[in-house]
Design an enzyme around this catalytic site. Structure first.
Site, PDB file in Angstrom:
ATOM      1  N   LYS A  90       3.357   3.519   9.026  1.00 34.55           N
ATOM      2  CA  LYS A  90       3.139   3.541   7.442  1.00 34.55           C
ATOM      3  C   LYS A  90       1.696   3.043   7.082  1.00 34.55           C
ATOM      4  O   LYS A  90       1.376   2.050   7.871  1.00 34.55           O
ATOM      5  CB  LYS A  90       4.129   2.647   6.740  1.00 34.55           C
ATOM      6  CG  LYS A  90       4.059   2.531   5.330  1.00 34.55           C
ATOM      7  CD  LYS A  90       5.189   3.333   4.659  1.00 34.55           C
ATOM      8  CE  LYS A  90       4.745   3.428   3.262  1.00 34.55           C
ATOM      9  NZ  LYS A  90       3.857   4.703   2.970  1.00 34.55           N
ATOM     10  N   GLN A 111      -3.092  -3.108   9.527  1.00 33.56           N
ATOM     11  CA  GLN A 111      -1.595  -2.581   9.070  1.00 33.56           C
ATOM     12  C   GLN A 111      -0.510  -3.080   9.827  1.00 33.56           C
ATOM     13  O   GLN A 111       0.527  -3.154   9.327  1.00 33.56           O
ATOM     14  CB  GLN A 111      -1.796  -0.999   8.930  1.00 33.56           C
ATOM     15  CG  GLN A 111      -0.870  -0.487   7.898  1.00 33.56           C
ATOM     16  CD  GLN A 111      -1.156  -0.716   6.330  1.00 33.56           C
ATOM     17  OE1 GLN A 111      -2.236  -0.680   5.919  1.00 33.56           O
ATOM     18  NE2 GLN A 111      -0.299  -1.102   5.595  1.00 33.56           N
ATOM     19  N   LYS A 126      -3.079   4.423   9.655  1.00 29.52           N
ATOM     20  CA  LYS A 126      -4.033   4.561   8.445  1.00 29.52           C
ATOM     21  C   LYS A 126      -4.625   5.854   8.687  1.00 29.52           C
ATOM     22  O   LYS A 126      -4.967   6.438   9.608  1.00 29.52           O
ATOM     23  CB  LYS A 126      -5.111   3.289   8.322  1.00 29.52           C
ATOM     24  CG  LYS A 126      -5.974   3.179   7.283  1.00 29.52           C
ATOM     25  CD  LYS A 126      -5.276   2.404   6.248  1.00 29.52           C
ATOM     26  CE  LYS A 126      -5.749   2.429   4.906  1.00 29.52           C
ATOM     27  NZ  LYS A 126      -5.045   1.204   4.069  1.00 29.52           N
ATOM     28  N   GLY A 165      -1.522   5.904  -0.763  1.00 28.55           N
ATOM     29  CA  GLY A 165      -2.775   5.727  -1.283  1.00 28.55           C
ATOM     30  C   GLY A 165      -3.656   4.667  -0.544  1.00 28.55           C
ATOM     31  O   GLY A 165      -3.192   3.770   0.081  1.00 28.55           O
ATOM     32  N   ASP A 166      -4.932   4.731  -1.070  1.00 26.57           N
ATOM     33  CA  ASP A 166      -5.679   3.567  -0.716  1.00 26.57           C
ATOM     34  C   ASP A 166      -7.225   3.952  -1.597  1.00 26.57           C
ATOM     35  O   ASP A 166      -6.975   4.494  -2.453  1.00 26.57           O
ATOM     36  CB  ASP A 166      -6.093   3.436   0.903  1.00 26.57           C
ATOM     37  CG  ASP A 166      -6.892   2.199   1.251  1.00 26.57           C
ATOM     38  OD1 ASP A 166      -6.444   1.111   1.306  1.00 26.57           O
ATOM     39  OD2 ASP A 166      -8.250   2.509   1.552  1.00 26.57           O
ATOM     40  N   THR A 209       0.527  -3.880  -5.500  1.00 28.61           N
ATOM     41  CA  THR A 209      -0.614  -4.951  -4.663  1.00 28.61           C
ATOM     42  C   THR A 209      -1.062  -5.978  -5.584  1.00 28.61           C
ATOM     43  O   THR A 209      -1.131  -7.080  -5.111  1.00 28.61           O
ATOM     44  CB  THR A 209      -1.723  -3.786  -4.276  1.00 28.61           C
ATOM     45  OG1 THR A 209      -1.188  -2.677  -3.700  1.00 28.61           O
ATOM     46  CG2 THR A 209      -2.352  -4.376  -3.138  1.00 28.61           C
ATOM     47  N   SER A 376       5.926   0.397  -1.236  1.00 26.12           N
ATOM     48  CA  SER A 376       5.916   1.901  -0.550  1.00 26.12           C
ATOM     49  C   SER A 376       7.070   1.946   0.066  1.00 26.12           C
ATOM     50  O   SER A 376       8.152   2.999   0.165  1.00 26.12           O
ATOM     51  CB  SER A 376       4.744   2.089   0.263  1.00 26.12           C
ATOM     52  OG  SER A 376       3.604   2.505  -0.595  1.00 26.12           O
TER      53      SER A 376
HETATM   54  P1  NDP Z   1      -9.676   1.768  -5.754  1.00 26.39           P
HETATM   55  O1  NDP Z   1     -10.450   3.178  -5.246  1.00 26.39           O
HETATM   56  O2  NDP Z   1      -8.660   1.941  -6.665  1.00 26.39           O
HETATM   57  O3  NDP Z   1     -10.698   0.735  -6.182  1.00 26.39           O
HETATM   58  C1  NDP Z   1     -11.787   0.339  -5.176  1.00 26.39           C
HETATM   59  C2  NDP Z   1     -12.828  -0.704  -6.094  1.00 26.39           C
HETATM   60  O4  NDP Z   1     -13.495  -1.330  -5.149  1.00 26.39           O
HETATM   61  C3  NDP Z   1     -13.371   0.190  -7.037  1.00 26.39           C
HETATM   62  O5  NDP Z   1     -13.766  -0.681  -8.147  1.00 26.39           O
HETATM   63  C4  NDP Z   1     -14.753   0.667  -6.019  1.00 26.39           C
HETATM   64  O6  NDP Z   1     -15.987   0.598  -7.098  1.00 26.39           O
HETATM   65  C5  NDP Z   1     -15.108  -0.697  -5.429  1.00 26.39           C
HETATM   66  N1  NDP Z   1     -15.580  -0.338  -4.273  1.00 26.39           N
HETATM   67  C6  NDP Z   1     -14.975   0.405  -2.980  1.00 26.39           C
HETATM   68  N2  NDP Z   1     -15.963   0.444  -2.328  1.00 26.39           N
HETATM   69  C7  NDP Z   1     -16.957  -0.310  -2.646  1.00 26.39           C
HETATM   70  C8  NDP Z   1     -18.091  -0.571  -1.758  1.00 26.39           C
HETATM   71  N3  NDP Z   1     -18.634   0.079  -0.809  1.00 26.39           N
HETATM   72  N4  NDP Z   1     -19.003  -1.197  -2.518  1.00 26.39           N
HETATM   73  C9  NDP Z   1     -18.531  -1.989  -3.781  1.00 26.39           C
HETATM   74  N5  NDP Z   1     -17.574  -1.583  -4.309  1.00 26.39           N
HETATM   75  C10 NDP Z   1     -16.601  -0.673  -3.936  1.00 26.39           C
HETATM   76  O7  NDP Z   1      -8.887   1.224  -4.688  1.00 26.39           O
HETATM   77  P2  NDP Z   1      -7.872   0.030  -4.334  1.00 26.39           P
HETATM   78  O8  NDP Z   1      -7.840  -0.724  -5.460  1.00 26.39           O
HETATM   79  O9  NDP Z   1      -6.585   0.896  -4.220  1.00 26.39           O
HETATM   80  O10 NDP Z   1      -8.194  -0.623  -3.050  1.00 26.39           O
HETATM   81  C11 NDP Z   1      -9.148  -1.897  -3.156  1.00 26.39           C
HETATM   82  C12 NDP Z   1      -9.107  -2.578  -1.709  1.00 26.39           C
HETATM   83  O11 NDP Z   1      -7.395  -3.014  -1.480  1.00 26.39           O
HETATM   84  C13 NDP Z   1      -9.213  -1.824  -0.221  1.00 26.39           C
HETATM   85  O12 NDP Z   1      -9.702  -2.629   0.644  1.00 26.39           O
HETATM   86  C14 NDP Z   1      -7.917  -1.290   0.086  1.00 26.39           C
HETATM   87  O13 NDP Z   1      -7.637  -0.972   1.376  1.00 26.39           O
HETATM   88  C15 NDP Z   1      -7.169  -2.501  -0.528  1.00 26.39           C
HETATM   89  N6  NDP Z   1      -5.695  -2.135  -0.632  1.00 26.39           N
HETATM   90  C16 NDP Z   1      -5.252  -1.361  -1.361  1.00 26.39           C
HETATM   91  C17 NDP Z   1      -3.789  -1.287  -1.428  1.00 26.39           C
HETATM   92  C18 NDP Z   1      -3.143  -0.265  -2.698  1.00 26.39           C
HETATM   93  O14 NDP Z   1      -1.816  -0.343  -2.839  1.00 26.39           O
HETATM   94  N7  NDP Z   1      -3.982   0.462  -3.225  1.00 26.39           N
HETATM   95  C19 NDP Z   1      -2.796  -1.843  -0.790  1.00 26.39           C
HETATM   96  C20 NDP Z   1      -3.423  -2.874  -0.004  1.00 26.39           C
HETATM   97  C21 NDP Z   1      -4.653  -3.093   0.407  1.00 26.39           C
HETATM   98  P3  NDP Z   1     -16.382   2.312  -7.258  1.00 26.39           P
HETATM   99  O15 NDP Z   1     -15.496   2.915  -8.431  1.00 26.39           O
HETATM  100  O16 NDP Z   1     -17.660   1.983  -7.789  1.00 26.39           O
HETATM  101  O17 NDP Z   1     -16.119   3.104  -5.940  1.00 26.39           O
END
Ligand code: NDP
Length: 444
Positions: A90, A111, A126, A165-166, A209, A376
């Site tokens: 997962k 993970q 992943k 998702g991620d 999250t 999830s």
């Molecule tokens: P989203 O795609 O919804 O949002 C990501 C955010 O981070 C956006 O604001 C994006 O900006 C910014 N971002 C992404 N890459 C970069 C970068 N290289 N430099 C600066 N800003 C960046 O993703 P999530 O919110 O789902 O995920 C965010 C983090 O949380 C990740 O590390 C993910 O692995 C982790 N995570 C997510 C979970 C989930 O349920 N969604 C669960 C557990 C962990 P922009 O729009 O400009 O790209």
């Protein structure tokens, strides 16, 4: 040389050019030293660490699709099935141009322990692709998702591997992938989580999250005799995790004054307007430059800068390695009390060490953001039962899980004499269950 150092060196030698994977392995193995030292003979004989750092399976595939101009595009798809000792694989699917095998391996490795910490029966994996959904039409995103699933379906299933998702993979992408899986397999099954509510999704998964991060933060502060209500918080990111972290922080009486995207950041001294943020990011898929139109008193700055604002709590919710040593120094100078990671590995190793040395309460992502994968797993349970639970039921279970994780990591740290070190606590609590299951299942 110690067993941990030997294994770490061999990981670096065998996996060149994968710095994020090396970093994740180093963080975990270093903090497991007390457990590993206590069991060294057995673990060495069973090659337990060598096995745990090597994915069970790595799949890499071509993803061809046609853009709106009729041009064929080619991306690379990945799924790393890292460890299935305690349950079916997962973990999420990341769609971002920075994706490569090293990034997917770091996330898959983390993970394993995160999933174990939730207390639910799920293994670690992943996946993703270097495809960038930003600026693509819905039809282009659908074409990519269908092509991606046309290969991925061979390796996943409701009892085998259940992706989610991620970054870059939200409800729209999961919907297209689910549709294609169903068509190819002629089976309506819970093979993906984060689905829409009308076709097997769970209430509260979207929020999970971010909400979970705040449940854990609140509990951790409570353990340290501090109240969350009334505190000022910094959030980075403006995606799924960030938006719902801000929403829950406000519901719990704290005030979040920043958010960011990859171009710039917002400072809103009156507190981020979550409704405006949702409209900009979730509805219009626009940039944060739009925020000022909703809140004329706010400031927009290009580049990085969130960590320079004075606040009590920092919640990095964007991406890996976004909080560096200089940022940690700035946070400490500004009197920060706690840093709790919403993203995966957003704090560099040096920054983490500096924060801990300066007595900042530090919760690692594998514990603090586990609410997403935990919910999830609750979606998987609902799909198996063919039932849907109410928002309140799921949210209550999520809160219980996050409170349990907080106490489990606190207890594990105390058991090994590292009271207050939640990195050690989370890694040990996650590792013990997986290690015992691997030993019990023999050499497989
Ligand atoms: P989203 O795609 O919804 O949002 C990501 C955010 O981070 C956006 O604001 C994006 O900006 C910014 N971002 C992404 N890459 C970069 C970068 N290289 N430099 C600066 N800003 C960046 O993703 P999530 O919110 O789902 O995920 C965010 C983090 O949380 C990740 O590390 C993910 O692995 C982790 N995570 C997510 C979970 C989930 O349920 N969604 C669960 C557990 C962990 P922009 O729009 O400009 O790209």
């Amino acid at each position: 040389m110690s067993y941990v150092d030997e294994v770490y060196e061999s990981v670096v030698a065998k996996n060149p050019g994968q710095p994020e994977f090396h970093q994740a392995v180093k963080e975990v193995l270093d903090s497991l030293r007390p457990v590993i030292d206590a069991n060294e003979q057995l673990y060495r004989k069973e090659a337990l660490l060598e096995r745990i750092v090597e994915p069970e399976r790595q799949i890499k595939f071509r993803v061809p699709w046609v853009d709106d101009k009729g041009q064929v595009q080619v991306n690379v798809g990945y799924r790393v099935q890292f460890n299935s000792a305690i349950g079916p694989y997962k973990g999420g699917l990341r769609l971002h141009p920075s994706v490569n095998i090293g990034i997917i391996k770091f996330l898959g490795f983390e993970q394993i322990f995160k999933n174990s910490l939730t207390g639910l029966p799920i293994g670690g994996a992943k996946g993703g692709s270097d495809f960038d959904p930003k600026g693509k039409s819905d039809r282009e995103v659908m074409a990519f998702c269908q092509s991606f699933m046309t290969e991925l379906y061979k390796y996943i299933g409701p009892d085998t591997d259940v992706p989610a998702g991620d970054i870059g993979t939200g409800a729209r992408e999961i919907g297209y992938m689910f549709g294609q899986y169903k068509k190819i397999r002629s089976a309506y099954e819970g093979v993906l989580t984060g689905k829409g509510l009308t076709f097997g999704g769970s209430l509260a998964r979207t929020e999970a999250t971010g909400y979970g991060l705040l449940y854990l933060t609140e509990e951790l502060l409570k353990l340290n005799g501090i109240e969350l209500a009334g505190k000022t918080c910094l959030v980075s990111g403006s995606g799924n995790v960030a938006i719902y972290a801000i929403e829950k922080a406000h519901q719990l009486g704290a005030k979040v004054v920043t958010c960011s995207d990859s171009n710039g950041w917002v400072y809103d001294p009156d507190g981020i307007d979550v409704a405006a943020l949702k409209e900009i990011k979730e509805v219009n898929r626009a940039r944060l430059t739009e925020y000022k139109k909703y809140r004329p008193n706010s400031e927009y700055h290009e580049g990085r800068g969130v960590w320079g604002i004075k606040a009590d709590i920092a919640l990095p919710c964007a991406t890996q390695n976004e909080l560096h040593l200089d940022d940690a120094k700035q946070l400490v100078a500004n009197g920060v009390i706690a840093v709790c990671e919403g993203a995966n590995m957003p704090t560099t190793l040096e920054a983490t060490q500096y924060l801990q040395e300066n007595k900042v309460i530090f919760a690692p992502g594998k514990a603090a953001n586990a609410g997403g994968v935990a919910t999830s797993a609750l979606e998987m349970s609902q799909n198996s039962e063919r039932l849907s639970w109410t928002f309140e039921e799921v949210d209550a279970k999520l809160k219980d899980i996050m409170v349990n994780i907080t106490h489990n990591m606190d207890d594990a740290a105390k058991r090994y004499g590292f009271e207050g070190n939640y990195v050690v606590g989370a890694n040990i609590a996650g590792f013990e269950k997986v290690a015992n299951a691997m030993l019990a299942q023999g050499i497989v």
